[in-house]
Design a protein around this motif. Structure first.
Motif, PDB file in Angstrom:
ATOM      1  N   LEU A   1       9.969  29.774   3.896  1.00 56.98           N
ATOM      2  CA  LEU A   1       9.950  28.540   4.667  1.00 56.98           C
ATOM      3  C   LEU A   1      10.877  27.552   3.980  1.00 56.98           C
ATOM      4  N   ALA A   2      11.908  27.124   4.691  1.00 56.78           N
ATOM      5  CA  ALA A   2      12.891  26.192   4.134  1.00 56.78           C
ATOM      6  C   ALA A   2      12.794  24.862   4.862  1.00 56.78           C
ATOM      7  N   ILE A   3      12.634  23.786   4.098  1.00 62.12           N
ATOM      8  CA  ILE A   3      12.496  22.439   4.660  1.00 62.12           C
ATOM      9  C   ILE A   3      13.620  21.589   4.085  1.00 62.12           C
ATOM     10  N   GLY A   4      14.488  21.091   4.952  1.00 62.81           N
ATOM     11  CA  GLY A   4      15.634  20.349   4.443  1.00 62.81           C
ATOM     12  C   GLY A   4      16.212  19.395   5.458  1.00 62.81           C
ATOM     13  N   PRO A   5      17.362  18.818   5.152  1.00 62.02           N
ATOM     14  CA  PRO A   5      17.982  17.844   6.051  1.00 62.02           C
ATOM     15  C   PRO A   5      18.230  18.391   7.458  1.00 62.02           C
TER      16      PRO A   5
END
Length: 302
Positions: A186-190
């Motif tokens: 799970l990647a959370i970014g801009p």
């Protein structure tokens, strides 16, 4: 006839009505306690309100999902057993292969130790590329457990994603879901929240015919359906818009025409390009969502 359907859900102290497309994809939900309608991508505001109209009571607020405030985060105090942040890429596979090695230490299980695919190294030894010698050995030895190639693929993608942290991304690996399912990464970014499913190809041709994906001469598997389902469950857990991603590790060729409109398909070498994307989440939003995502309890009822 409306393309949307409304279904109730109860749990974690919340009384909600979920709005979904005919294929089951969640596009909005109504929290009865707070009087808030949270709308994701995939359906228009008016269409959602029309579907919910028979159920709405009193005054309601309509907008994107609410992001936890700093006060909400202050109330979070995770026990080490509930914190998913320490999970390695392929954490579940590490545990499975460690058990295989312990049960068949004489080598009969087909699990290789230091000279093959190590299932307990705790780090990515390939740094985004599988050493050809190890890959050839796996292809030539029928005793090798296929989970070893899967583990190396997850380590490869995990390593690529972890390197995005300098660009403001936060990443979790091997998130357990109710049942036997897991979200690989799970990647959370801009650029938003991505639920990443890993697909090992290792110099084989990959063909995509939505929802099926064929690797080499193997039978087609509905990887895109599973990727969508993982993203939908993540969206419910985080009360945020989550986009599914299929990350293909070292394909010899990738044929995906037409490209699925809702699932992003990336080669492992293309993941660093995510660092240049933005415009969706602010740094405070990223940290808030990450704090929720790393709590094991957030995933218990999705």
């Amino acid at each position: 006839m409306s393309r949307l359907r409304v279904t109730p859900a109860h749990g974690q102290g919340r009384d909600r009505l979920y709005v979904s497309l005919r294929d089951g994809t969640t596009v909005a939900w109504y929290d009865k306690d707070t009087g808030r309608v949270s709308v994701l991508s995939g359906a228009g505001r008016e269409e959602v309100l029309s579907a919910l109209a028979p159920y709405l009571t009193g005054e309601v607020t309509v907008g994107p999902p609410r992001v936890p405030t700093p006060a909400d985060l202050d109330r979070l105090s995770l026990h080490p057993d509930d914190d998913l942040a320490p999970n390695r890429p392929g954490e579940a596979l590490h545990a499975e292969l460690d058990a295989v090695r312990a049960a068949g230490s004489d080598g009969s299980s087909g699990f290789s130790g230091s000279d093959g695919f190590s299932g307990s190294s705790g780090s990515s030894s390939s740094h985004g590329s599988l050493p050809r010698r190890r890959w050839r050995r796996w292809r030539q030895d029928p005793r090798q457990d296929p989970r070893q190639a899967e583990l190396l693929a997850q380590e490869t993608i995990g390593d690529r994603l972890d390197r995005l942290e300098d660009a403001g991304w936060r990443v979790l690996h091997s998130i357990p879901l109710p049942g036997a399912a897991r979200i690989d990464h799970l990647a959370i970014g801009p650029a938003g929240v991505l639920a990443v499913r890993t697909l090992p190809a290792w110099k084989r041709r990959v063909g995509v015919a939505d929802p099926l994906v064929r690797v080499g001469r193997a039978a087609p598997v509905p990887h895109l359906r599973w990727a969508r389902r993982a993203a939908e469950r993540a969206s419910r857990a985080l009360a945020a818009d989550v986009r599914p991603v299929l990350a293909v590790v070292e394909p010899a060729r990738l044929d995906a025409l037409p490209m699925p409109p809702d699932v992003r398909i990336l080669r492992d070498a293309e993941i660093p390009a995510l660092a240049s994307l933005g415009g969706v989440l602010k740094p405070a939003d990223i940290e808030s969502l990450y704090a929720t995502a790393r709590d094991r309890h957030s995933w218990l009822r999705v």
